[in-house]
Design an enzyme around this catalytic site. Structure first.
Site, PDB file in Angstrom:
ATOM      1  N   ASN A  42      -5.909   3.649  16.863  1.00 18.95           N
ATOM      2  CA  ASN A  42      -6.084   3.263  15.326  1.00 18.95           C
ATOM      3  C   ASN A  42      -7.524   3.041  14.997  1.00 18.95           C
ATOM      4  O   ASN A  42      -8.461   2.917  15.746  1.00 18.95           O
ATOM      5  CB  ASN A  42      -5.453   1.719  15.455  1.00 18.95           C
ATOM      6  CG  ASN A  42      -5.992   0.723  16.660  1.00 18.95           C
ATOM      7  OD1 ASN A  42      -6.179   1.068  17.473  1.00 18.95           O
ATOM      8  ND2 ASN A  42      -5.862  -0.516  16.246  1.00 18.95           N
ATOM      9  N   ILE A  43      -7.550   3.321  13.853  1.00 16.48           N
ATOM     10  CA  ILE A  43      -9.055   3.208  13.011  1.00 16.48           C
ATOM     11  C   ILE A  43      -9.047   2.267  11.803  1.00 16.48           C
ATOM     12  O   ILE A  43      -8.413   2.598  10.888  1.00 16.48           O
ATOM     13  CB  ILE A  43      -9.466   4.721  12.792  1.00 16.48           C
ATOM     14  CG1 ILE A  43      -9.455   5.588  13.820  1.00 16.48           C
ATOM     15  CG2 ILE A  43     -10.766   4.633  11.906  1.00 16.48           C
ATOM     16  CD1 ILE A  43      -9.473   7.223  13.488  1.00 16.48           C
ATOM     17  N   GLU A  44      -9.683   1.365  12.087  1.00 19.22           N
ATOM     18  CA  GLU A  44      -9.676   0.359  10.953  1.00 19.22           C
ATOM     19  C   GLU A  44     -10.738   0.344  10.025  1.00 19.22           C
ATOM     20  O   GLU A  44     -11.975   1.361  10.254  1.00 19.22           O
ATOM     21  CB  GLU A  44      -9.699  -1.188  11.583  1.00 19.22           C
ATOM     22  CG  GLU A  44      -8.489  -1.234  12.540  1.00 19.22           C
ATOM     23  CD  GLU A  44      -8.391  -3.019  13.054  1.00 19.22           C
ATOM     24  OE1 GLU A  44      -9.358  -3.480  13.022  1.00 19.22           O
ATOM     25  OE2 GLU A  44      -7.285  -3.117  13.592  1.00 19.22           O
ATOM     26  N   CYS A  53      -3.145   3.960  11.792  1.00 18.65           N
ATOM     27  CA  CYS A  53      -2.615   3.582  13.046  1.00 18.65           C
ATOM     28  C   CYS A  53      -2.835   4.693  14.164  1.00 18.65           C
ATOM     29  O   CYS A  53      -2.734   6.105  13.700  1.00 18.65           O
ATOM     30  CB  CYS A  53      -0.795   3.330  13.053  1.00 18.65           C
ATOM     31  SG  CYS A  53      -0.643   1.571  12.284  1.00 18.65           S
ATOM     32  N   GLU A  55      -0.610   6.059  16.138  1.00 23.82           N
ATOM     33  CA  GLU A  55       0.624   7.050  15.888  1.00 23.82           C
ATOM     34  C   GLU A  55       0.278   8.051  14.810  1.00 23.82           C
ATOM     35  O   GLU A  55       0.539   9.315  15.167  1.00 23.82           O
ATOM     36  CB  GLU A  55       1.916   6.510  15.531  1.00 23.82           C
ATOM     37  CG  GLU A  55       2.361   5.399  16.531  1.00 23.82           C
ATOM     38  CD  GLU A  55       1.865   3.921  16.309  1.00 23.82           C
ATOM     39  OE1 GLU A  55       0.511   3.721  15.998  1.00 23.82           O
ATOM     40  OE2 GLU A  55       2.705   2.839  16.534  1.00 23.82           O
ATOM     41  N   CYS A  86       4.577   0.352  13.345  1.00 30.89           N
ATOM     42  CA  CYS A  86       4.881  -0.318  11.988  1.00 30.89           C
ATOM     43  C   CYS A  86       5.754   0.557  10.939  1.00 30.89           C
ATOM     44  O   CYS A  86       6.071   1.889  11.457  1.00 30.89           O
ATOM     45  CB  CYS A  86       3.429  -0.428  11.323  1.00 30.89           C
ATOM     46  SG  CYS A  86       2.759   1.271  10.304  1.00 30.89           S
ATOM     47  N   CYS A  89       4.287   4.261   9.966  1.00 33.41           N
ATOM     48  CA  CYS A  89       4.465   5.178  10.874  1.00 33.41           C
ATOM     49  C   CYS A  89       5.647   5.628  11.048  1.00 33.41           C
ATOM     50  O   CYS A  89       6.049   6.942  11.445  1.00 33.41           O
ATOM     51  CB  CYS A  89       3.770   4.683  12.357  1.00 33.41           C
ATOM     52  SG  CYS A  89       2.006   4.322  12.226  1.00 33.41           S
TER      53      CYS A  89
HETATM   54  N1  THU Z   1      -1.343  -0.383  14.869  1.00 32.74           N
HETATM   55  C1  THU Z   1      -1.311   0.653  15.440  1.00 32.74           C
HETATM   56  O1  THU Z   1      -2.133   1.502  15.564  1.00 32.74           O
HETATM   57  N2  THU Z   1      -0.128   1.027  15.708  1.00 32.74           N
HETATM   58  C2  THU Z   1       0.957   0.369  15.783  1.00 32.74           C
HETATM   59  O2  THU Z   1       2.171   0.749  16.362  1.00 32.74           O
HETATM   60  C3  THU Z   1       0.940  -1.154  15.221  1.00 32.74           C
HETATM   61  C4  THU Z   1      -0.426  -1.503  14.691  1.00 32.74           C
HETATM   62  C5  THU Z   1      -2.818  -0.780  14.618  1.00 32.74           C
HETATM   63  C6  THU Z   1      -3.252  -1.122  13.062  1.00 32.74           C
HETATM   64  C7  THU Z   1      -4.185  -2.138  13.386  1.00 32.74           C
HETATM   65  O3  THU Z   1      -5.523  -1.449  13.498  1.00 32.74           O
HETATM   66  C8  THU Z   1      -3.867  -2.987  14.481  1.00 32.74           C
HETATM   67  O4  THU Z   1      -3.000  -2.235  15.183  1.00 32.74           O
HETATM   68  C9  THU Z   1      -3.300  -4.230  14.034  1.00 32.74           C
HETATM   69  O5  THU Z   1      -2.344  -4.276  13.113  1.00 32.74           O
END
Ligand code: THU
Length: 130
Positions: A42-44, A53, A55, A86, A89
């Protein structure tokens, strides 16, 4: 490609997560039918909604490398039970995954569950079916 290999790769990718806002790291790996593996984390973003996310990063890396056919997706997070992808995804998966794609949802304790896209997203939106 073994599930162990894909899970290890997803865990390794998870370590590369950029998640300074949630501190919630996720890793993913996909195996294509051509036998290649792509990983994602994941890259915020400071503008939260721009977050991508793990995925989707893994799936988009495969797609942008010319792959369209998937065999396996593995997702791992530091959660009590297996991680649950989520809705965004799930919709992206539904665009490219048939029900023969094995989806494994895991955590760091070794819990792992196998599912399919139709189980994760029944009655998904598709322009073909409108
Ligand atoms: N996130 C994912 O990368 N995959 C998931 O299946 C659930 C959520 C990430 C998004 C965000 O960076 C962090 O988790 C919190 O929501």
């Amino acid at each position: 490609m073994t599930l162990e290999l894909l899970l290890e790769a997803a865990k390794e990718a998870r370590e590369k997560a950029y998640a300074p806002y949630s501190n919630f790291k996720v890793g993913a790996s996909v195996e294509t039918k051509s036998g290649k593996m792509f990983t994602g984390c994941n890259i915020e973003n400071s503008s939260y909604s721009l977050t991508c996310c793990a995925e989707r990063v893994a799936i988009f890396k495969a797609l942008s490398s010319g792959e369209r056919d998937f065999r396996t997706l593995v997702v791992v997070g530091d959660v009590k039970g297996p991680i649950s992808p989520c809705g965004a995804c799930r919709q992206v998966m539904s665009e490219f995954f048939d029900d023969d794609v094995k989806i494994y949802l895991a955590n760091l304790q070794g819990d792992i569950t196998e599912t399919t896209i139709s189980e994760l997203l029944p009655r998904s939106f598709s322009l073909d079916e409108q």
